[in-house]
Design an enzyme around this catalytic site. Structure first.
Site, PDB file in Angstrom:
ATOM      1  N   ASP A  59      45.941  14.371  26.582  1.00 23.53           N
ATOM      2  CA  ASP A  59      47.240  14.419  26.247  1.00 23.53           C
ATOM      3  C   ASP A  59      47.574  15.918  25.912  1.00 23.53           C
ATOM      4  O   ASP A  59      46.526  16.522  25.153  1.00 23.53           O
ATOM      5  CB  ASP A  59      47.601  13.506  25.150  1.00 23.53           C
ATOM      6  CG  ASP A  59      49.198  13.397  25.066  1.00 23.53           C
ATOM      7  OD1 ASP A  59      49.777  14.367  24.655  1.00 23.53           O
ATOM      8  OD2 ASP A  59      49.563  12.336  24.999  1.00 23.53           O
ATOM      9  N   ARG A  70      56.426   4.716  16.429  1.00 26.19           N
ATOM     10  CA  ARG A  70      55.886   3.906  17.543  1.00 26.19           C
ATOM     11  C   ARG A  70      54.213   4.184  17.818  1.00 26.19           C
ATOM     12  O   ARG A  70      53.368   3.418  18.187  1.00 26.19           O
ATOM     13  CB  ARG A  70      56.392   3.739  18.708  1.00 26.19           C
ATOM     14  CG  ARG A  70      56.563   5.326  19.334  1.00 26.19           C
ATOM     15  CD  ARG A  70      57.790   5.339  20.273  1.00 26.19           C
ATOM     16  NE  ARG A  70      57.781   6.513  20.859  1.00 26.19           N
ATOM     17  CZ  ARG A  70      58.148   7.792  20.086  1.00 26.19           C
ATOM     18  NH1 ARG A  70      58.757   7.472  18.903  1.00 26.19           N
ATOM     19  NH2 ARG A  70      58.458   8.767  20.766  1.00 26.19           N
ATOM     20  N   ASP A 127      54.203   8.792  30.583  1.00 23.49           N
ATOM     21  CA  ASP A 127      55.609   8.746  30.614  1.00 23.49           C
ATOM     22  C   ASP A 127      56.170   9.760  31.466  1.00 23.49           C
ATOM     23  O   ASP A 127      57.458   9.917  31.369  1.00 23.49           O
ATOM     24  CB  ASP A 127      56.385   8.821  29.083  1.00 23.49           C
ATOM     25  CG  ASP A 127      56.318  10.241  28.479  1.00 23.49           C
ATOM     26  OD1 ASP A 127      55.635  11.168  29.258  1.00 23.49           O
ATOM     27  OD2 ASP A 127      56.860  10.576  27.537  1.00 23.49           O
ATOM     28  N   CYS A 186      61.413   7.509  26.294  1.00 25.61           N
ATOM     29  CA  CYS A 186      61.778   7.012  24.973  1.00 25.61           C
ATOM     30  C   CYS A 186      62.728   8.017  24.286  1.00 25.61           C
ATOM     31  O   CYS A 186      63.610   7.692  23.358  1.00 25.61           O
ATOM     32  CB  CYS A 186      60.601   6.586  23.962  1.00 25.61           C
ATOM     33  SG  CYS A 186      59.659   5.281  24.848  1.00 25.61           S
TER      34      CYS A 186
END
Length: 250
Positions: A59, A70, A127, A186
């Site tokens: 990441d 979350r 995502d 999101c």
């Protein structure tokens, strides 16, 4: 396994489908997790707790305050840290017996090609539509299982592609690589936080089943969850004979 490990994994070992052999398979496995956000957080924590021997976390983002609603692997004192570093610290505290490797950069096709030569499985917790398509194609070429999930607003989906099997469909059978899909996520549409936990946990569960060869996986099925009504729906995914990735004519 030493006495401490026997105690740690006792609830796995007592399962008929698991036993010592299954636990040892997990211990010798190496899994790449792309994305340490809402999906990667529970997936990584459960795979670490379960005793998967090596986890590679990829990441390129830093932990922000809006993530903490979350992305449960990160904590308030992790703000400003690279997500992979925050996650590595948490996972090492959870299970010091496993190995954690981190890649604090965006997953490029070139980097993924090299990594896939060393891993047994990939969890797509990203995502980004383009990243999903790249991972699908590379995993297919490398004959490596891929577990994919997504969640937005109140709805999530998860499926598995086992490219060790010629009959397995792929992500491109479900979503055409040439489709210009809306890049909503999101950050633009919102998401209820426990939904990510459900989907990420399902990814971990699918990974464990495929790694030890137990139970029935979601290969050939798309599991969709509606959080507002707590209902699951399962759709069959057929292998597309004209798929740009996995068909013989591609």
């Amino acid at each position: 396994m030493n006495d401490s490990q026997l105690l740690r994994y006792a609830r796995h070992i007592m399962l008929e489908e698991f036993g010592f052999e299954g636990q040892e398979k997990l211990a010798s496995s190496k899994v790449l997790i792309v994305g340490m956000g809402g999906l990667g957080s529970p997936a990584a924590m459960y795979l670490a707790a379960a005793g998967v021997g090596t986890l590679i976390l990829a990441d390129d983002d830093k932990v922000e305050l809006s993530n903490l609603q979350r992305q449960i692997i990160h904590q308030t004192n992790s703000l400003g840290l690279m997500k992979v570093d925050s996650a590595s610290h948490r996972l090492n505290a959870l299970n010091p017996d496993i190995q954690i490797q981190t890649i604090a950069e965006r997953m490029t096709e070139e980097r993924a090609q090299v990594l896939l030569q060393t891993v047994d499985m990939v969890l797509d917790c990203s995502d980004n539509y383009d990243t999903r398509q790249v991972l699908n194609r590379l995993c297919f070429n490398a004959h490596i299982p891929l577990i994919a999930a997504a969640a937005i607003r109140w709805e999530g989906m998860v499926t598995s592609f086992d490219f060790r099997q010629q009959s397995s469909p792929c992500y491109a059978c479900l979503f055409d690589p040439d489709d210009n899909l809306n890049p909503d996520n999101c950050a633009t549409l919102g998401v209820v936080s426990p939904l990510l936990g459900v989907m990420g946990s399902m990814q971990a569960l699918e990974a464990i089943k495929l790694l030890i060869g137990a139970g029935e996986s979601l290969v050939g099925q798309l599991a969709m969850f509606k959080a507002k009504t707590s209902q699951w729906q399962y759709l069959k995914i057929n292998k597309n004979p004209h798929c740009k990735v996995c068909s013989k004519s591609s």
